[in-house]
Design a protein around this motif. Structure first.
Motif, short mmCIF file in Angstrom:
data_model
loop_
_atom_site.label_atom_id
_atom_site.label_comp_id
_atom_site.label_asym_id
_atom_site.label_seq_id
_atom_site.Cartn_x
_atom_site.Cartn_y
_atom_site.Cartn_z
N ALA A 3 0.78 -1.22 0.01
CA ALA A 3 -0.12 0.00 -0.10
C ALA A 3 0.79 1.24 -0.02
N ALA A 4 1.94 1.37 0.75
CA ALA A 4 2.71 2.74 0.90
C ALA A 4 3.31 2.69 -0.36
N ASN A 5 3.99 1.66 -1.11
CA ASN A 5 4.73 1.84 -2.42
C ASN A 5 3.71 2.10 -3.40
N ILE A 6 2.23 1.74 -3.32
CA ILE A 6 1.53 2.37 -4.48
C ILE A 6 1.26 3.74 -4.15
N VAL A 7 1.06 4.27 -2.94
CA VAL A 7 0.67 5.59 -2.60
C VAL A 7 1.87 6.29 -2.94
N GLU A 8 3.09 6.09 -2.77
CA GLU A 8 4.23 6.82 -3.08
C GLU A 8 4.40 6.96 -4.79
N ASN A 9 4.07 5.87 -5.54
CA ASN A 9 4.25 5.87 -6.93
C ASN A 9 3.11 6.48 -7.56
N VAL A 10 1.95 6.68 -6.94
CA VAL A 10 0.88 7.53 -7.63
C VAL A 10 1.27 8.86 -7.58
N GLY A 11 2.10 9.47 -6.92
CA GLY A 11 2.47 10.76 -6.56
C GLY A 11 2.30 11.13 -5.32
N GLY A 12 2.10 10.26 -4.42
CA GLY A 12 1.99 10.72 -3.10
C GLY A 12 0.59 11.08 -2.49
N VAL A 13 0.16 11.32 -1.27
CA VAL A 13 -0.87 11.34 -0.96
C VAL A 13 -1.52 12.68 -1.36
N ILE A 36 5.02 1.00 -10.11
CA ILE A 36 3.76 0.29 -9.68
C ILE A 36 3.62 -1.30 -10.55
N GLU A 37 3.70 -1.30 -11.77
CA GLU A 37 3.69 -2.60 -12.28
C GLU A 37 4.50 -3.53 -11.75
N ASN A 38 5.60 -3.16 -11.25
CA ASN A 38 6.80 -4.16 -10.74
C ASN A 38 6.44 -4.44 -9.60
N LEU A 39 5.51 -3.78 -8.79
CA LEU A 39 5.47 -4.37 -7.36
C LEU A 39 4.85 -5.62 -7.20
N ASP A 40 5.44 -6.34 -6.40
CA ASP A 40 4.92 -7.71 -6.11
C ASP A 40 3.36 -7.64 -5.43
N LYS A 47 5.94 -11.76 -8.85
CA LYS A 47 4.98 -10.91 -9.32
C LYS A 47 3.70 -11.35 -9.04
N LEU A 48 3.15 -12.67 -9.06
CA LEU A 48 1.93 -12.73 -8.75
C LEU A 48 1.62 -12.96 -7.17
N GLY A 49 2.85 -12.98 -6.36
CA GLY A 49 2.51 -13.15 -4.89
C GLY A 49 2.63 -14.68 -4.42
N SER A 50 3.33 -15.49 -5.22
CA SER A 50 3.35 -16.95 -4.74
C SER A 50 4.68 -17.05 -4.09
N ASP A 51 5.04 -18.01 -3.84
CA ASP A 51 6.44 -18.25 -3.23
C ASP A 51 7.58 -18.56 -4.34
N PRO A 52 8.53 -17.75 -4.45
CA PRO A 52 9.35 -17.75 -5.58
C PRO A 52 10.25 -19.24 -5.54
N TRP A 58 0.44 -18.43 -10.79
CA TRP A 58 -1.04 -18.07 -10.75
C TRP A 58 -1.76 -18.61 -9.61
N LEU A 59 -1.52 -20.03 -9.92
CA LEU A 59 -2.41 -20.87 -8.78
C LEU A 59 -1.54 -21.17 -7.47
N GLY A 60 -0.37 -20.81 -7.40
CA GLY A 60 0.35 -20.86 -6.13
C GLY A 60 -0.07 -20.31 -5.09
N LYS A 61 -0.39 -18.87 -5.15
CA LYS A 61 -0.90 -18.13 -4.23
C LYS A 61 -2.14 -18.74 -3.66
N TYR A 62 -3.04 -19.03 -4.35
CA TYR A 62 -4.26 -19.59 -3.72
C TYR A 62 -4.07 -21.04 -2.99
#
Length: 655
Positions: free
Chosen positions: A176-186, A214-218, A353-358, A409-413
């Motif tokens: 969340a913090a990284n997304i906020v920072e990269n959309v230009g901050g609060v 943002i696209e490169n954020l896990d 990229k998808l949030g699974s265990d690398p 993709w399935l790994g996370k679930y």
């Protein structure tokens, strides 16, 4: 200096002061993280570069951040790729929220341990909000030895006040913090809502958002812009991420009624049959986004490996090297390893990229290309087998892409499910191995047979079309073959080509497959000729050479699929070239092709004749068609601006 503040920065370590451009990491060297400097350290005692509050200490201890009273946000990155070392070389004496002074000892860095691990010890300092706050960064001079705590730079800052993003300690807090920072901050956010898969920001200035970061954020699939909204595609966890963002920026940015409306609307659309096609398009776009992001880290070595394989093909074609010689075997191993072990590499990058265990996904990739499975899959007599009575068909997954992306993709679930049913005290042992087991079986028993049936059906159909009309077959194969490659469906054609050459001494089909490589190479060559972007030029040229050597992965995943119109136009050119190849009945006499494989089109016992001239007409004609079509209709540098592309360095202030 009206409305400006001067900020002194001290050296974070003893060593040689260097420019960021000398850092062997493109994210920092190209200034994508902001302006700054680097130090090649001679001592592992790391000190704070300025007075401020510690805002970040990475879990792997390889980086920390601080914010000064003047609003400068400073990141200190310890070594290159040291995140892989899991924090072992670092002893951290700070935590988030600590007040530090310039010169205070904050980290002990074991330089020898880092070197022994094959990593670089370069220390990087970047002012991450340079675009918003920095007027000028003045240094005392580069390529000289400095002492930790000594002033090495002065930053001239604009006097701006930024709203502070609060940490909550939740699972999605860092994302969340990284997304906020990269959309230009609060201060750049007007409001935020969400639908069933996306965060939907209303921003004051869209140009301040960093799409690439943002696209490169896990945890982020991709970004999109529609209806005046800046949309961050998250997927199933969107509600959790939304809650984390609001917890940090404040409830004054919410609009509950608009959120409810968006959720209802997108849920309704997802359930409607007439919205099937838009959903398919979005799914395909997300898939391509994950695919290209997973491939980007290895595009360089793929291109280099492709060129090496092309050179080897030429040397063996001219009988300079024997395929049984030690020289060939070793060079071929170097060129082929990246492709052979692609499922392992992609398992790791796609999982991040998808949030699974690398690590688990890399192991799954290893299972898919386990030597005994590959051997059994390579023979018709042993490819059909069973697991606990369940019949299945083994497939050779070496060099494959699609199956491991599905597993990631399935790994996370799967992991989430296992953590719910397995007690905490035994999770560390049983979750990874059970996850690897489940994902491997899903691919081997589920995906493998489906791919086999589809690829065999497609291949038989294409051969039937060739028997009916070589021109029509060339048009169809030329148009769809590289798409078949993406989904692993091309393997059905390969045995046909091998059998034709082994039995008849030639293959018409392989000539058409050769055309598709030239078309994709011509597409990236057109990008190289047209773009003014230095980084894209370099990547496109390398990808073009690799494609002309018979390896299209760098062109496909590095450029053409990323900018989808290029791939579509290149496929049209390929279809035209395939039709021409079929019409001329160009024949191929070896498992080689593209431009580097021209000896395979010289008719044995006859030499250069009508078949070779047909090769020249069809292949170089396709090259011209592809270059011209993509140059005129397939690509423009405006596509970089539109997407906020990482290669669009015109929007980035370089150090």
């Amino acid at each position: 200096m009206n409305n400006q503040t001067l900020l002194s920065l001290v050296a974070p370590a003893d060593g040689k002061l260097l420019t960021l451009s000398k850092v062997q990491d493109p994210v920092f060297s190209q200034g994508l993280m902001g302006e700054g400097f680097s130090i090649e350290p001679s001592s592992g005692n790391i000190v704070s570069p300025a007075d401020g509050v510690i805002t970040l200490v990475s879990e792997t201890k390889h980086a920390f951040g601080l914010k000064t009273s003047s609003g400068a946000e400073i990141l200190v990155h310890l070594g290159i790729d040291t995140v892989d070392l899991k924090g072992e070389p670092f002893e951290v004496s700070i935590k988030e929220g600590d007040q530090v002074k310039a010169g205070d000892s904050v980290v002990k860095m074991n330089l020898q341990m880092i070197k022994d691990a094959g990593k670089q010890t370069t220390i990087i300092l970047a002012i991450t909000n340079s675009k918003d706050i920095l007027e000028e960064l003045m240094t005392t001079g580069f390529d000289k030895d400095v002492k930790a705590g000594s002033t090495v730079a002065v930053a001239s800052l604009k006097s701006v006040q930024k709203k502070v993003v609060k940490k909550t300690g939740g699972k999605y807090d860092e994302l969340a913090a990284n997304i906020v920072e990269n959309v230009g901050g609060v201060e750049n956010i007007k409001s935020l809502i969400h639908c069933i898969t996306r965060l939907r920001f209303y921003l004051k200035d869209d140009s301040k958002a960093n799409d690439e970061s943002i696209e490169n954020l896990d945890g982020v699939i991709t970004v999109a812009k529609a209806g005046g909204q800046y949309q961050v595609v998250i997927g199933q966890a969107v509600t959790d991420v939304y809650d984390a963002v609001i917890a940090q920026i404040g409830t004054q940015f919410t609009d509950d009624s608009a959120t409810a409306e968006a959720v209802a609307e997108t849920t309704d659309k997802a359930d409607k049959v007439h919205d099937f096609w838009p959903n398919v398009k979005r799914g395909a776009s997300n898939f391509i986004g994950v695919l290209t992001a997973s491939m980007i880290p290895i595009i360089g070595i793929l291109a280099g490996s492709g060129i090496l394989k092309g050179i080897l093909a030429a040397l063996t074609g001219f009988k300079v090297l024997s395929t049984t010689s030690g020289t060939y075997i070793l060079l071929n191993a170097i060129g082929d390893a990246t492709f052979y072990f692609l499922p392992i590499i992609l398992g790791f990058t796609a999982a991040k990229k998808l949030g699974s265990d690398p690590i688990v996904l890399a192991i799954v990739g290893g299972i898919l290309i386990y030597p005994q499975i590959v051997t059994l899959a390579g023979k018709a007599s042993t490819a059909s087998t069973s697991f606990l009575g369940i019949p299945t068909t083994l497939v050779a997954y070496t060099s494959s892409v699609f199956p491991i992306i599905v597993a990631a993709w399935l790994g996370k679930y799967v992991e989430q499910f296992l953590k719910k049913v397995i007690p905490t005290y035994i999770r560390s042992v049983f979750v990874p191995i059970l996850e690897a087991l489940i994902l491997s079986l899903v691919i081997i028993i589920g995906v493998g047979p489906i791919i086999t049936v589809l690829s065999k059906g497609l291949s038989n159909g294409l051969v039937s079309i060739y028997n009916f009309s070589p021109t029509l077959c060339g048009f169809v194969i030329g148009g769809i073959y590289q798409t078949m490659v993406i989904f692993g469906l091309h393997w059905g054609l390969i045995p046909i080509v091998i059998n034709d050459i082994a039995t008849n001494g030639h293959s018409y089909i392989n000539s058409i497959l050769s055309i598709t490589m030239v078309a994709q190479g011509g597409a990236v060559l057109a990008v190289f000729l047209k773009t003014k972007n230095k980084h894209l030029k370099e990547m496109s040229l390398a990808a073009a050479v690799s494609a002309f050597c018979g390896v299209t992965e760098p062109a496909l995943y590095g450029v053409n699929l990323k900018y989808k119109r290029i791939f579509i136009v290149a496929s049209i050119a390929s279809a035209i070239g395939g039709a021409l190849t079929g019409f001329l009945r160009v024949d191929n006499y070896a498992l080689s092709g593209a431009l580097i494989g021209f000896p395979a089109f010289i008719t044995p016992g006859v030499g250069i004749g009508s078949n070779f001239y047909g090769y020249l007409i069809s292949h170089y004609g396709t090259l011209v068609i592809s270059v011209v079509l993509v140059y005129l209709f397939g690509f423009t540098d405006k596509m970089l601006v539109k997407k906020g592309d990482p290669m669009n360095l015109n929007n980035v202030k370089l150090a």
